[in-house]
Design a protein around this motif. Structure first.
Motif, PDB file in Angstrom:
ATOM      1  N   ARG A  20       0.839  -1.208   0.000  1.00 22.52           N
ATOM      2  CA  ARG A  20       0.000   0.000   0.000  1.00 22.52           C
ATOM      3  C   ARG A  20       0.868   1.250   0.000  1.00 22.52           C
ATOM      4  NH1 ARG A  20      -2.723  -2.665   4.150  1.00 22.52           N
ATOM      5  NH2 ARG A  20      -1.942  -1.129   5.633  1.00 22.52           N
ATOM      6  N   ILE A  21       1.949   1.199   0.764  1.00 22.09           N
ATOM      7  CA  ILE A  21       2.871   2.335   0.807  1.00 22.09           C
ATOM      8  C   ILE A  21       3.548   2.509  -0.545  1.00 22.09           C
ATOM      9  CG2 ILE A  21       4.998   3.202   1.878  1.00 22.09           C
ATOM     10  CD1 ILE A  21       4.146   1.748   4.440  1.00 22.09           C
ATOM     11  N   PHE A  22       3.960   1.414  -1.146  1.00 25.82           N
ATOM     12  CA  PHE A  22       4.627   1.500  -2.447  1.00 25.82           C
ATOM     13  C   PHE A  22       3.675   2.045  -3.514  1.00 25.82           C
ATOM     14  CE2 PHE A  22       7.542  -2.211  -1.015  1.00 25.82           C
ATOM     15  CZ  PHE A  22       8.289  -1.326  -0.267  1.00 25.82           C
ATOM     16  N   HIS A  23       2.404   1.656  -3.463  1.00 26.05           N
ATOM     17  CA  HIS A  23       1.433   2.219  -4.406  1.00 26.05           C
ATOM     18  C   HIS A  23       1.328   3.735  -4.213  1.00 26.05           C
ATOM     19  CE1 HIS A  23      -0.121  -1.265  -6.428  1.00 26.05           C
ATOM     20  NE2 HIS A  23      -0.488  -1.866  -5.317  1.00 26.05           N
ATOM     21  N   HIS A  24       1.266   4.144  -2.958  1.00 29.46           N
ATOM     22  CA  HIS A  24       1.098   5.579  -2.669  1.00 29.46           C
ATOM     23  C   HIS A  24       2.258   6.398  -3.226  1.00 29.46           C
ATOM     24  CE1 HIS A  24      -0.075   9.205  -0.506  1.00 29.46           C
ATOM     25  NE2 HIS A  24       1.174   9.291  -0.061  1.00 29.46           N
ATOM     26  N   TYR A  25       3.463   5.862  -3.106  1.00 28.44           N
ATOM     27  CA  TYR A  25       4.648   6.592  -3.566  1.00 28.44           C
ATOM     28  C   TYR A  25       5.073   6.204  -4.985  1.00 28.44           C
ATOM     29  CZ  TYR A  25       5.153   8.354   1.184  1.00 28.44           C
ATOM     30  OH  TYR A  25       4.945   8.999   2.384  1.00 28.44           O
ATOM     31  N   LYS A  26       4.211   5.412  -5.661  1.00 31.04           N
ATOM     32  CA  LYS A  26       4.454   5.026  -7.056  1.00 31.04           C
ATOM     33  C   LYS A  26       5.787   4.298  -7.232  1.00 31.04           C
ATOM     34  CE  LYS A  26       1.557   8.641  -9.126  1.00 31.04           C
ATOM     35  NZ  LYS A  26       0.948   9.082  -7.861  1.00 31.04           N
ATOM     36  N   LEU A  27       6.023   3.322  -6.361  1.00 27.54           N
ATOM     37  CA  LEU A  27       7.237   2.499  -6.414  1.00 27.54           C
ATOM     38  C   LEU A  27       6.875   1.121  -6.954  1.00 27.54           C
ATOM     39  CD1 LEU A  27       8.711   3.471  -2.924  1.00 27.54           C
ATOM     40  CD2 LEU A  27       9.403   4.362  -5.163  1.00 27.54           C
ATOM     41  N   ASP A  28       7.549   0.689  -8.001  1.00 21.25           N
ATOM     42  CA  ASP A  28       7.241  -0.573  -8.680  1.00 21.25           C
ATOM     43  C   ASP A  28       7.871  -1.735  -7.935  1.00 21.25           C
ATOM     44  OD1 ASP A  28       6.780  -2.685 -10.339  1.00 21.25           O
ATOM     45  OD2 ASP A  28       7.953  -1.924 -12.024  1.00 21.25           O
ATOM     46  N   GLY A  49      12.734   9.794   3.898  1.00 27.43           N
ATOM     47  CA  GLY A  49      12.269   9.871   5.280  1.00 27.43           C
ATOM     48  C   GLY A  49      10.844   9.391   5.507  1.00 27.43           C
ATOM     49  N   PRO A  50       9.858   9.960   4.815  1.00 30.13           N
ATOM     50  CA  PRO A  50       8.471   9.540   5.055  1.00 30.13           C
ATOM     51  C   PRO A  50       8.218   8.071   4.728  1.00 30.13           C
ATOM     52  CG  PRO A  50       8.540  11.648   3.906  1.00 30.13           C
ATOM     53  CD  PRO A  50       9.933  11.119   3.907  1.00 30.13           C
ATOM     54  N   VAL A  51       8.830   7.577   3.648  1.00 29.93           N
ATOM     55  CA  VAL A  51       8.620   6.182   3.252  1.00 29.93           C
ATOM     56  C   VAL A  51       9.186   5.251   4.311  1.00 29.93           C
ATOM     57  CG1 VAL A  51       8.986   4.467   1.449  1.00 29.93           C
ATOM     58  CG2 VAL A  51       8.765   6.877   0.831  1.00 29.93           C
ATOM     59  N   VAL A  52      10.413   5.520   4.744  1.00 32.46           N
ATOM     60  CA  VAL A  52      11.050   4.690   5.766  1.00 32.46           C
ATOM     61  C   VAL A  52      10.242   4.716   7.059  1.00 32.46           C
ATOM     62  CG1 VAL A  52      13.082   4.443   7.226  1.00 32.46           C
ATOM     63  CG2 VAL A  52      13.361   4.893   4.778  1.00 32.46           C
ATOM     64  N   ALA A  53       9.763   5.903   7.435  1.00 37.75           N
ATOM     65  CA  ALA A  53       8.989   6.030   8.677  1.00 37.75           C
ATOM     66  C   ALA A  53       7.714   5.188   8.623  1.00 37.75           C
ATOM     67  CB  ALA A  53       8.643   7.496   8.922  1.00 37.75           C
ATOM     68  N   GLU A  54       7.032   5.208   7.492  1.00 32.76           N
ATOM     69  CA  GLU A  54       5.796   4.428   7.361  1.00 32.76           C
ATOM     70  C   GLU A  54       6.083   2.936   7.383  1.00 32.76           C
ATOM     71  OE1 GLU A  54       2.964   5.697   4.385  1.00 32.76           O
ATOM     72  OE2 GLU A  54       3.830   7.723   4.390  1.00 32.76           O
TER      73      GLU A  54
END
Length: 227
Positions: A20-28, A49-54
């Motif tokens: 879900r996090i990867f979808h939000h940040y558009k990471l394949d 920072g935000p991605v790692v924190a989540e």
């Protein structure tokens, strides 16, 4: 940060909810799953920072989502068939219908997704052919813990092509950004396209990074992701 050196695929399989996090940040995390989180973020010029924190928050929480790498092959095959193969067969015909309607009614609008319906038709045909090959040939072998390297490699290559088709779909749909005053049909189309993209990425991820990887030590051949 050590988490940045881990691949997207490993995080997606080991951290329930990470997709879900990867979808939000558009990471394949499916076709591009072998890229590290750090490399993927640098490519997109995003602050890690935000991605790692989540992700850390997910790791430290009691997450009820099933970790499919712990499931048996028959369980995972049944899950993929019921939740992805069957769902795609419902999604695409309706999306094609909606796209045709939008192109017919709003063809003079610069934001109209011209060519989207034809592209979805092609996706539908290619995906149906792909799923039938899995259901008739590969899945029956995998449930018996037989991992044929040839058919798996073919499926992984087709997964890569599906990923490219998703990119083209999103481009034709102007990155799924609705114009001001978009009608209900147009809105429903883009909501459905977003769902299809997320579902198909999850589908590919489960196959490339879990199902196709031989977890029976010493048997068959081990195949990883398509990148």
């Amino acid at each position: 940060m050590e988490i940045l050196t881990q691949s997207l695929a490993s995080l997606a399989t080991q951290v329930p909810g990470a997709t879900r996090i990867f979808h939000h940040y558009k990471l394949d995390f499916c076709c591009g799953g072998q890229r590290t989180l750090g490399d993927a973020l640098r490519k997109r010029e995003q602050d890690p920072g935000p991605v790692v924190a989540e992700l850390v928050q997910l790791m430290n929480s009691d997450n009820p989502e099933q970790q499919w790498q712990q499931a048996s092959n028959p369980e995972l095959v049944a899950h993929i068939f019921e939740n992805f193969h069957q769902k795609h067969r419902q999604q695409l015909p309706e999306l094609i219908r909606l796209a045709r309607r939008v192109e017919h009614v709003h063809g003079d609008n610069d934001d109209c997704p011209h060519g989207l319906a034809d592209h979805l038709e092609a996706m539908h045909q290619e995906l149906e052919n792909h799923m039938q090959k899995e259901e008739q040939i590969l899945f029956p072998m995998l449930v018996r813990d037989i991992f044929p390297s040839g058919p798996i490699s073919v499926m992984e290559e087709e997964h890569f092509e599906h990923g490219q088709a998703l990119e083209k779909m999103q481009a034709l749909a102007h990155n799924l950004e609705l114009p001001v005053g978009a009608c209900n049909t147009w809105t429903a189309l883009y909501v459905g396209l977003k769902e299809l993209k997320e579902d198909l990425m999850e589908h590919i991820h489960l196959e490339n990074n879990i199902l196709f990887v031989n977890r029976a030590e010493g048997e068959g051949s081990c195949c990883g992701s398509c990148h």
